[in-house]
Design a protein around this motif. Structure first.
Motif, PDB file in Angstrom:
ATOM      1  N   GLU A 174       0.853  -1.187   0.000  1.00  0.00           N
ATOM      2  CA  GLU A 174       0.000   0.000   0.000  1.00  0.00           C
ATOM      3  C   GLU A 174       0.887   1.234   0.000  1.00  0.00           C
ATOM      4  O   GLU A 174       1.887   1.298   0.716  1.00  0.00           O
ATOM      5  N   ARG A 175       0.522   2.203  -0.816  1.00  0.00           N
ATOM      6  CA  ARG A 175       1.261   3.461  -0.828  1.00  0.00           C
ATOM      7  C   ARG A 175       0.697   4.384   0.237  1.00  0.00           C
ATOM      8  O   ARG A 175      -0.499   4.682   0.225  1.00  0.00           O
ATOM      9  N   ILE A 176       1.552   4.815   1.161  1.00  0.00           N
ATOM     10  CA  ILE A 176       1.122   5.684   2.261  1.00  0.00           C
ATOM     11  C   ILE A 176       1.323   7.145   1.859  1.00  0.00           C
ATOM     12  O   ILE A 176       2.439   7.546   1.503  1.00  0.00           O
ATOM     13  N   PRO A 177       0.274   7.964   1.893  1.00  0.00           N
ATOM     14  CA  PRO A 177       0.416   9.378   1.519  1.00  0.00           C
ATOM     15  C   PRO A 177       1.363  10.109   2.472  1.00  0.00           C
ATOM     16  O   PRO A 177       1.358   9.864   3.682  1.00  0.00           O
ATOM     17  N   LEU A 178       2.179  10.983   1.915  1.00  0.00           N
ATOM     18  CA  LEU A 178       3.086  11.811   2.698  1.00  0.00           C
ATOM     19  C   LEU A 178       2.642  13.262   2.611  1.00  0.00           C
ATOM     20  O   LEU A 178       2.296  13.752   1.520  1.00  0.00           O
ATOM     21  N   SER A 179       2.636  13.942   3.726  1.00  0.00           N
ATOM     22  CA  SER A 179       2.203  15.334   3.757  1.00  0.00           C
ATOM     23  C   SER A 179       3.164  16.215   2.962  1.00  0.00           C
ATOM     24  O   SER A 179       4.391  16.073   3.074  1.00  0.00           O
ATOM     25  N   PRO A 180       2.639  17.133   2.163  1.00  0.00           N
ATOM     26  CA  PRO A 180       3.508  18.079   1.443  1.00  0.00           C
ATOM     27  C   PRO A 180       4.265  18.998   2.399  1.00  0.00           C
ATOM     28  O   PRO A 180       5.230  19.659   2.000  1.00  0.00           O
ATOM     29  N   LYS A 181       3.816  19.044   3.654  1.00  0.00           N
ATOM     30  CA  LYS A 181       4.490  19.874   4.658  1.00  0.00           C
ATOM     31  C   LYS A 181       5.612  19.115   5.377  1.00  0.00           C
ATOM     32  O   LYS A 181       6.241  19.667   6.291  1.00  0.00           O
ATOM     33  N   LEU A 182       5.857  17.875   4.965  1.00  0.00           N
ATOM     34  CA  LEU A 182       6.917  17.088   5.594  1.00  0.00           C
ATOM     35  C   LEU A 182       8.252  17.812   5.439  1.00  0.00           C
ATOM     36  O   LEU A 182       8.656  18.150   4.321  1.00  0.00           O
ATOM     37  N   PRO A 183       8.947  18.075   6.552  1.00  0.00           N
ATOM     38  CA  PRO A 183      10.241  18.771   6.453  1.00  0.00           C
ATOM     39  C   PRO A 183      11.301  17.853   5.860  1.00  0.00           C
ATOM     40  O   PRO A 183      11.664  16.832   6.437  1.00  0.00           O
ATOM     41  N   GLY A 184      11.783  18.205   4.680  1.00  0.00           N
ATOM     42  CA  GLY A 184      12.769  17.364   4.025  1.00  0.00           C
ATOM     43  C   GLY A 184      12.131  16.164   3.346  1.00  0.00           C
ATOM     44  O   GLY A 184      10.907  16.068   3.220  1.00  0.00           O
ATOM     45  N   GLU A 185      12.973  15.226   2.907  1.00  0.00           N
ATOM     46  CA  GLU A 185      12.512  14.008   2.258  1.00  0.00           C
ATOM     47  C   GLU A 185      12.730  12.820   3.183  1.00  0.00           C
ATOM     48  O   GLU A 185      13.625  12.841   4.035  1.00  0.00           O
ATOM     49  N   PRO A 186      11.924  11.763   3.056  1.00  0.00           N
ATOM     50  CA  PRO A 186      12.160  10.574   3.882  1.00  0.00           C
ATOM     51  C   PRO A 186      13.580  10.056   3.680  1.00  0.00           C
ATOM     52  O   PRO A 186      14.045   9.941   2.543  1.00  0.00           O
ATOM     53  N   ALA A 187      14.265   9.756   4.767  1.00  0.00           N
ATOM     54  CA  ALA A 187      15.659   9.297   4.685  1.00  0.00           C
ATOM     55  C   ALA A 187      15.862   7.913   5.275  1.00  0.00           C
ATOM     56  O   ALA A 187      16.791   7.201   4.905  1.00  0.00           O
ATOM     57  N   GLY A 188      15.005   7.524   6.218  1.00  0.00           N
ATOM     58  CA  GLY A 188      15.145   6.221   6.850  1.00  0.00           C
ATOM     59  C   GLY A 188      13.818   5.741   7.392  1.00  0.00           C
ATOM     60  O   GLY A 188      12.926   6.547   7.676  1.00  0.00           O
ATOM     61  N   VAL A 189      13.663   4.429   7.513  1.00  0.00           N
ATOM     62  CA  VAL A 189      12.442   3.860   8.073  1.00  0.00           C
ATOM     63  C   VAL A 189      12.806   2.585   8.819  1.00  0.00           C
ATOM     64  O   VAL A 189      13.682   1.828   8.391  1.00  0.00           O
ATOM     65  N   THR A 190      12.158   2.370   9.955  1.00  0.00           N
ATOM     66  CA  THR A 190      12.404   1.180  10.771  1.00  0.00           C
ATOM     67  C   THR A 190      11.077   0.555  11.159  1.00  0.00           C
ATOM     68  O   THR A 190      10.230   1.201  11.786  1.00  0.00           O
ATOM     69  N   ALA A 191      10.869  -0.692  10.760  1.00  0.00           N
ATOM     70  CA  ALA A 191       9.665  -1.426  11.134  1.00  0.00           C
ATOM     71  C   ALA A 191       9.781  -1.893  12.571  1.00  0.00           C
ATOM     72  O   ALA A 191      10.791  -2.501  12.961  1.00  0.00           O
ATOM     73  N   LEU A 192       8.766  -1.628  13.375  1.00  0.00           N
ATOM     74  CA  LEU A 192       8.764  -2.020  14.780  1.00  0.00           C
ATOM     75  C   LEU A 192       7.685  -3.053  15.084  1.00  0.00           C
ATOM     76  O   LEU A 192       7.540  -3.482  16.224  1.00  0.00           O
ATOM     77  N   GLY A 193       6.919  -3.451  14.055  1.00  0.00           N
ATOM     78  CA  GLY A 193       5.888  -4.480  14.227  1.00  0.00           C
ATOM     79  C   GLY A 193       4.574  -3.942  14.746  1.00  0.00           C
ATOM     80  O   GLY A 193       4.510  -2.884  15.379  1.00  0.00           O
TER      81      GLY A 193
END
Length: 383
Positions: free
Chosen positions: A151-170
């Motif tokens: 599933e594609r998760i929408p990202l807010s246009p107000k997000l500061p910067g671009e996504p750089a890392g992600v960690t799944a925590l379950g």
């Protein structure tokens, strides 16, 4: 490539003679010298050992995995010991079901083929069947069925910067970082995100500028090489490499630290993925440094120089296989191993004849490790 000198006994020199003309001349001379004192019977008795010795010398710790792509690889993650994913440039998205021995291309059903090729997938993370992928242009993808559907998760246009890392925590939980140093957490599979850092790095540096953090006035507004420790602590390097920052869960802001050397920082990480064990640091010119846990709290941390003969090749990443053994990778397909907890490194020839750079190295257990690089190069640890 780094020159190496191979010292061996006369018998081994004979076994290796076909591979190197200079060794052949040396072995012939040695053979002539010993004719007077080694009997034919003794020489014949030694011959059966030669193939075994030559074979032992040729064994490599890492082996290259054949891939159906020639793109730059950025990250790798496993959901189970056998099942995992590999991501990279130009929409590279590969899956393995045999612990990384072979890989097959996968596609995202919610991205058309032309759109997917335009993406640079940079991070992937899995836990208990739930996975996340981020890329550029800014995209965040999520799965709850071990990657069968996304599933594609929408990202807010107000997000500061671009996504750089992600960690799944379950269990619908995850953390995401951005290029400006923002840290967000979700507990509902990305429908809502909570900001964990209350103050921007710019504001922090303006507030603590009098503390004497070198290079703070040159901060360009972005960070790179963000690393997460097992306890949720974070480490980031300013985009210019002139200082680094740390953050622990519960803190309202990042803490800046001097690098303690005139050389710029190339990359950093936690020793054994544990913030309490200290940090490693690589520097311009192929140098490395090591510091204890004080490096995460002191503004002026004490770093010790790591002994490594890189020949000037940049060291781009490091990871620990166990508390005593660490591996580092870098430019020119170079690999180095430490047997003393990262205090010194020696060259390893596993990737010696492989062109390109190695950007990332990851161990998932003592016996499962991978090094990722340019031109579709994937090295698998084989002990």
């Amino acid at each position: 490539m780094i020159a190496r000198t191979l010292l061996c006994c006369a018998a081994t020199a004979l076994a290796l003679a076909p591979a190197a003309p200079t060794s052949r001349r040396a072995s012939v001379a040695l053979d002539a010298d010993r004719r007077g004192f080694i009997s034919g019977a003794a020489a014949a008795a030694a011959l059966p050992l030669l193939p075994q010795e030559a074979s032992a010398l040729s064994v490599k710790t890492w082996t290259q995995v054949s891939l159906p792509v020639s793109t730059t690889l950025f990250d790798i993650a496993f959901d189970t010991p056998e099942h995992g994913y590999l991501v990279g440039a130009k929409g590279t998205f590969l899956e393995t079901v045999d612990a990384g021995k072979s890989w097959k291309p996968r596609v995202f059903a919610n991205l058309d083929e032309e759109e997917e090729v335009g993406y640079r997938f940079e991070k992937v993370s899995f836990k208990d069947g739930e996975g996340w992928v981020i890329g550029k242009p800014s995209v965040l993808l999520h799965t709850t069925d071990a990657g069968k559907s996304w599933e594609r998760i929408p990202l807010s246009p107000k997000l500061p910067g671009e996504p750089a890392g992600v960690t799944a925590l379950g269990k619908s939980r995850a953390e995401m970082t951005t290029t400006t140093g923002a840290i967000y957490s979700t507990t509902n599979a990305g429908r809502n995100w909570k900001a964990e850092v209350k103050e921007t790095i710019d504001a922090t540096l303006n507030r603590v500028s009098s503390s004497g953090v070198s290079g703070a006035s040159y901060y360009s507004g972005s960070v790179g090489g963000v690393k997460r420790a097992e306890d949720g602590s974070y480490l980031a390097v300013s985009s210019r490499g002139n200082f680094y920052l740390t953050w622990r869960p519960g803190d309202d802001f990042w803490v800046p630290h001097n690098r303690g050397t005139p050389r710029r920082i190339t990359s950093m990480g936690y020793v054994g993925n544990d913030a309490n064990k200290g940090v490693w640091m690589t520097l311009n010119g192929g140098q490395m440094s090591l510091a204890g846990s004080g490096a995460t709290v002191d503004a002026e941390p004490a770093f010790d120089t790591v002994k490594i003969d890189s020949g000037g090749y940049g060291i781009l990443d490091c990871d620990y296989r166990n508390p005593n053994e660490a591996w580092a990778v870098g430019g020119g397909g170079t690999m180095y191993v430490s047997k003393d907890a990262g205090k010194s490194f020696k060259f390893d020839g596993s990737a010696d004849k492989i062109p390109g750079n190695l950007y990332t190295i990851k161990f998932f257990s003592e016996n499962t490790g991978f090094a990722l690089g340019s031109d579709g190069v994937l090295m698998r640890y084989q002990g």
